[in-house]
Design a protein around this motif. Structure first.
Motif, PDB file in Angstrom:
ATOM      1  N   GLY A 177       8.689 -21.934  -6.879  1.00 41.83           N
ATOM      2  CA  GLY A 177       9.785 -22.806  -6.462  1.00 41.83           C
ATOM      3  C   GLY A 177      10.784 -23.088  -7.559  1.00 41.83           C
ATOM      4  N   LEU A 178      10.669 -22.418  -8.685  1.00 45.57           N
ATOM      5  CA  LEU A 178      11.627 -22.611  -9.775  1.00 45.57           C
ATOM      6  C   LEU A 178      13.018 -22.145  -9.362  1.00 45.57           C
ATOM      7  N   PRO A 179      14.048 -22.722  -9.945  1.00 44.56           N
ATOM      8  CA  PRO A 179      15.411 -22.232  -9.662  1.00 44.56           C
ATOM      9  C   PRO A 179      15.533 -20.754 -10.030  1.00 44.56           C
ATOM     10  N   THR A 180      16.416 -20.073  -9.325  1.00 41.95           N
ATOM     11  CA  THR A 180      16.582 -18.640  -9.550  1.00 41.95           C
ATOM     12  C   THR A 180      16.891 -18.320 -11.002  1.00 41.95           C
ATOM     13  N   VAL A 181      17.759 -19.109 -11.605  1.00 40.09           N
ATOM     14  CA  VAL A 181      18.137 -18.862 -13.002  1.00 40.09           C
ATOM     15  C   VAL A 181      16.919 -18.964 -13.904  1.00 40.09           C
ATOM     16  N   ALA A 182      16.071 -19.958 -13.659  1.00 37.41           N
ATOM     17  CA  ALA A 182      14.879 -20.143 -14.483  1.00 37.41           C
ATOM     18  C   ALA A 182      13.926 -18.967 -14.338  1.00 37.41           C
ATOM     19  N   ARG A 183      13.748 -18.498 -13.106  1.00 31.03           N
ATOM     20  CA  ARG A 183      12.847 -17.368 -12.883  1.00 31.03           C
ATOM     21  C   ARG A 183      13.366 -16.110 -13.565  1.00 31.03           C
ATOM     22  N   ILE A 184      14.674 -15.885 -13.471  1.00 24.26           N
ATOM     23  CA  ILE A 184      15.255 -14.707 -14.121  1.00 24.26           C
ATOM     24  C   ILE A 184      15.148 -14.815 -15.638  1.00 24.26           C
ATOM     25  N   LEU A 185      15.349 -16.013 -16.167  1.00 30.32           N
ATOM     26  CA  LEU A 185      15.233 -16.201 -17.615  1.00 30.32           C
ATOM     27  C   LEU A 185      13.812 -15.927 -18.099  1.00 30.32           C
TER      28      LEU A 185
END
Length: 331
Positions: free
Chosen positions: A282-290
Motif C-alpha cells: 500500500g505504499l505510494p507509487t513513488v515510494a515503491r519505485i524508489l
C-alpha cells in the motif's frame, strides 16, 4: 581364480594403501607409492568384479579405492571465506568482465520494447488482433493489478523466484546455440510490449509502470546478465580469443557462466522479494519505485565497485583455477 590365494597375495599392498590414505602428510616418495598402489588396487577391483564377484571383497576394495582417490586428489573442506570470496570477487568480477554483453542486451531490449509498446498503444486494431475484447477488458480492469496480490506473498515470491531463475538458467545453458537466447528475450519482450501497450492505450500507463518498475529494474537486469553471458558463451566458440583454441575458449567462458548462474540465484531471490512484498504493498507509487530503484542501483554499484577492483588485480572469477590447489596431491 582362487579367491583366497588372490587375497593372500595382495593383502599386504591393500594394507599399505590403507595406511597411506590415513596419513595427513606424505613425503614425495610416499605420495608416489600411494599413486602406484591406488592404480594396482583399481586393477585388483576390476579383476575381482569380473572373475569372482565376492560382495564382501568388492565392498572392501571399492571403499579402499575411493579413499585412496580422495587422498590423491585432496579433500575440499568448506570454508566461510570461500563464500565471502565468491560474493566479493568471483561473482562481481565475472559480471563486470561481461558488462559489454549484458549492457548491450539491456539497451537493445529496452529500445525495442519501448518502440513496440508505443506501436501497440497507438494501434487498437493490433491489440484486437492479439487479444479478444474480453481479454483486453480483464487485463485493464483487474488482471494486471491482481496478478501481484492474488496469492500469499511468500508463495508468490517462491513462484516468481523459481520462474525467473529458470529463465536465467535457460539463457545461460542455451547460449552456446545463440538462437534460443534471442527467442526467450523476444518472448518476454513481446509479452511486456503487448501488456504495456494495452494498458497505456486505456489510460492505465501509470498503474503499469508503477507496478512493473519496483521489481522490474533488478529482475530484468538479472535476465540481461544471463542472456549476455549466454551469448558470450556462443561467441567464445565462434570467435575464440587470441591464442585460444575453440574448446579452451568455450571451457573458460562456460566456467564463468557457472559463477554467474549461482550468483543470479541470490539476485533473483531479492527481486522476487521486492515483487511479492513491495510491488503490491500500500505504499505510494513513488515510494515503491524508489525502493526498487535503490535495490537496482545497489546491485550495479556492487558489481562495478567490487568487479572493477578485482579485475584490476587480474582476477577472472575462474572457479576452477581457484580450486586447483585444493585438489592437488597431498605431499
Amino acid at each position: 581364480m582362487d579367491l583366497d590365494a588372490y587375497v593372500a597375495e595382495h593383502r599386504g599392498q591393500w594394507q599399505r594403501l590403507e595406511h597411506l590414505t590415513r596419513r595427513r602428510k606424505l613425503s614425495a616418495e610416499e605420495a608416489d607409492e600411494l599413486i602406484a598402489l591406488y592404480q594396482r588396487a583399481t586393477t585388483h577391483l576390476s579383476v575381482v568384479r569380473s572373475r569372482t564377484p565376492d560382495p564382501v571383497l568388492l565392498a572392501r576394495l571399492s571403499q579402499l579405492v575411493l579413499a585412496a582417490r580422495a587422498a590423491i586428489t585432496g579433500s575440499h573442506r568448506f570454508r566461510w571465506s570461500e563464500v565471502g570470496r565468491f560474493f566479493t570477487v568471483s561473482f562481481p568480477v565475472t559480471v563486470y568482465r561481461a558488462r559489454a554483453w549484458w549492457i548491450t542486451v539491456g539497451l537493445a531490449f529496452t529500445g525495442v520494447w519501448l518502440l513496440l509498446m508505443a506501436y501497440v498503444a497507438g494501434h487498437p486494431e493490433t491489440q484486437r488482433a492479439l487479444m479478444s475484447e474480453g481479454q483486453i477488458s480483464s487485463l485493464v480492469d483487474h488482471d494486471f493489478e491482481n496478478y501481484y496480490s492474488e496469492h500469499p506473498a511468500q508463495d508468490f515470491a517462491f513462484q516468481v523466484w523459481t520462474n525467473n531463475a529458470w529463465v536465467a538458467a535457460l539463457c545461460l545453458a542455451s547460449g552456446v546455440l545463440v538462437v534460443p537466447v534471442f527467442y526467450m528475450l523476444w518472448t518476454n519482450l513481446l509479452n511486456l510490449a503487448v501488456s504495456g501497450g494495452v494498458m497505456i492505450s486505456h489510460d492505465r500507463g501509470e498503474l503499469f509502470f508503477g507496478l512493473l518498475a519496483p521489481h522490474g529494474l533488478l529482475e530484468l537486469t538479472a535476465v540481461f546478465v544471463a542472456a549476455g553471458v549466454g551469448l558470450r558463451i556462443g561467441w567464445s566458440w565462434i570467435v575464440p580469443g587470441p591464442g585460444l583454441t575453440r574448446s579452451r575458449s568455450l571451457a573458460e567462458t562456460t566456467r564463468a557462466a557457472m559463477t554467474v548462474a549461482v550468483g543470479l540465484v541470490v539476485v533473483l531471490l531479492v527481486s522476487a522479494g521486492v515483487e511479492a512484498f513491495v510491488t503490491p504493498s500500500g505504499l505510494p507509487t513513488v515510494a515503491r519505485i524508489l525502493i526498487g530503484a535503490g535495490v537496482w542501483g545497489g546491485f550495479l554499484v556492487y558489481v562495478f565497485a567490487f568487479g572493477s577492483r578485482a579485475a584490476a588485480r587480474g582476477e577472472t572469477g575462474d572457479i576452477v583455477r581457484e580450486s586447483r590447489e585444493e585438489y592437488a596431491p597431498t605431499v
